[in-house]
Design an enzyme around this catalytic site. Structure first.
Site, mmCIF file in Angstrom:
data_model
loop_
_atom_site.group_PDB
_atom_site.id
_atom_site.type_symbol
_atom_site.label_atom_id
_atom_site.label_comp_id
_atom_site.label_asym_id
_atom_site.label_seq_id
_atom_site.Cartn_x
_atom_site.Cartn_y
_atom_site.Cartn_z
ATOM 1 C CD GLU A 158 10.757 12.582 12.393
ATOM 2 O OE1 GLU A 158 11.665 12.097 11.701
ATOM 3 O OE2 GLU A 158 9.712 11.970 12.676
ATOM 4 C CD GLU A 193 13.831 3.399 9.270
ATOM 5 O OE1 GLU A 193 13.906 4.487 8.664
ATOM 6 O OE2 GLU A 193 14.519 2.411 8.989
ATOM 7 C CE LYS A 218 -1.745 2.725 2.949
ATOM 8 N NZ LYS A 218 -1.843 3.977 2.149
ATOM 9 C CB CYS A 260 13.326 8.900 9.408
ATOM 10 S SG CYS A 260 13.999 7.534 8.440
#
Length: 486
Positions: free
Chosen positions: A386, A252, A176, A286
């Site tokens: 973040e 992750e 997906k 990331c």
């Protein structure tokens, strides 16, 4: 390239539109132009894809045939390599990243697939003689159907690092993609789907702008492995919703990577490299450098050099060969990050470079200029959360112990870098940092052979490397008492 690209769902070896004939458009974030459209599905497509993957897994032709799996992966890699320039251009158009990064991503994607093709025929277990005549055999076998939820920031490499180990061990998969990058995902999978030797249903693909399909993948017991790359908040929700089925999870999640620069480092050469590390994919990676911790004796110098390096980056359309940073993925993300950066500017000790939404020739795209702030309190929200964009925070330290304490003061633990000419210092600091990856005098070096993943709220499991096979396998124990020779 044509503006009429169309992406369908791939279910059971056939390409289909959505059941209700719903479509959504994909646009270029550099200018808002329409690239093409994709079939917009949901739970029905997800359910059909899982059913197809289940049927394919139950047939031993794929799950128990490592030589076939290797040959399929090798053919796929060669087909992608032959069309890498066309795919790189589509990646840049749909994602916005500069063309050099897209070309590098396609190279890494091919490398990843070939790496796991090699491992397809080397997934060994082991045998123990536990007593006279008694043997225990441990076999690593495919876990079953693997659902792969792929993010938009590096859709080629992050697809490869999930699907390649899953296929190498014998899983069947449902992919997906993110709704921002469905065209490139379909284009990457089409050469694989067209390989004659690949059994129908081994790979399946559906796209959606909503969440019902993804929610089904998380909740259904027909999926044995769920692999997701994205935010920590979404990863936490996935863990909670997947708990009733006890499926294997490979997650992750977020990061807040620190670069620790010691007094012996060459700041003049490091500053431009950190500027690039902070703005890779427009800061939407990331592992991108988010915080730069500098010894107090070099702080003023680094502040000037880093501000200058960021300010000199050429921001523009990704297909422009001179561009060094493209737009963010879409206007919603651009506005959200711009608001976070504006709040950080107001609360920081010093704004070194005030990156904002540009005007003029870049106004129609989802652009955001790089920003740099200096701050002393590492508990500030912009040091802890973040911010998925081109904002860099500069902090100072007086000792190794303080640098390590500041860097480890976070709920994340994905990656970090240490910059020093003293080899022993580099290793001892790297050992003390609570991160899944630590680079010495470099940043963002990612490749197929080395596992990546995070400590703490940066996720669970490892992708890349040999250990990625663990995320898609189960260990089965066979016991047999053979008796003794009489």
């Amino acid at each position: 390239m044509s503006n009429g690209i169309e992406a369908l769902h791939l279910i059971g070896g056939e390409w289909y539109p959505s059941v209700d004939d719903q479509w959504a458009e994909s646009v270029d974030p550099s200018n808002g132009e329409r690239i093409g459209r994709f079939a917009d599905g949901g739970e029905r497509e997800a359910r059909a894809a899982v059913n197809a993957a289940r049927r394919a897994f139950q047939a031993p032709k794929w799950s128990q045939n490592p030589r076939l799996r290797q040959q399929v992966l090798l053919q796929w890699a060669s087909r992608l390599e032959a069309n890498s320039e066309e795919l790189a251009e589509l990646l840049t158009r749909e994602n916005g990243k500069v063309i050099a990064q897209s070309r590098g991503e396609l190279i890494a994607t091919v490398s990843e697939i070939r790496y796991y093709a090699g491992l397809a025929r080397h997934n060994p277990g082991h045998v123990l003689e536990i007593a006279p005549g008694e043997f225990s055999t441990m076999l690593r076998e495919p876990a079953g159907v693997a659902a792969l939820i792929i993010p938009w920031n590096a859709p080629a490499t992050l697809l490869a690092r999930a699907i390649a180990p899953a296929l190498a061990v014998g899983c069947t998969v449902v992919v997906k993609p993110a709704p921002q990058t469905p065209l490139i995902t379909a284009a990457l999978l089409a050469p694989l789907a067209n390989i004659t030797e690949l059994p129908k249903g081994v790979i399946n693909l559906f796209a959606e702008t909503g969440h019902s399909g993804a929610q089904y993948l998380v909740a259904t017991p027909e999926v044995e492995v769920l692999c997701f790359t994205g935010s920590t908040a979404t990863g936490q929700q996935i863990m909670a919703n997947a708990a009733p089925t006890m499926k294997k999870l490979s997650l992750e999640l977020g990061g807040k990577s620190c670069a620790l620069v010691f007094e012996d480092a060459d700041t003049a050469s490091i500053a431009p490299r950190l500027a690039v590390a902070a703005t890779i994919i427009s800061g939407q990676q990331c592992t991108a450098a988010r915080r730069v911790l500098v010894h107090e004796s070099r702080f003023k110098e680094m502040k000037y050099l880093l501000g200058q390096a960021l300010d000199q980056l050429e921001v523009g359309p990704g297909l422009n060969p001179s561009s060094q940073m493209g737009p963010l993925i879409d206007w919603q993300a651009r506005d959200r990050v711009a608001q976070q950066m504006a709040e950080a500017y107001e609360l920081s000790d010093e704004v070194v470079l005030r990156g904002q939404i540009p005007r003029g020739r870049l106004a129609e795209g989802a652009y955001l200029m790089p920003g740099l702030i200096a701050h002393g309190d590492d508990n500030a929200f912009f040091c802890q959360e973040e911010i998925f964009g081109p904002l860099l925070i500069l902090e100072s330290f007086t000792s190794e112990a303080e640098a390590i304490a500041k860097a480890n003061n976070t709920r994340f633990g994905l990656s970090a870098s240490v910059w020093t000419e003293q080899g022993a210092r580099g290793l001892r600091v790297a050992r003390a940092l609570a991160n899944g990856t630590v680079w010495l005098n470099d940043h963002n070096k990612l490749f197929a052979e080395a596992e990546t993943g995070g400590y703490r709220q940066s996720g669970i499991g490892r992708l890349h490397g040999y250990d990625a096979l663990n995320d898609f396998t189960e260990v089965k124990h066979f016991y047999q008492n053979c008796g003794l020779v009489k």
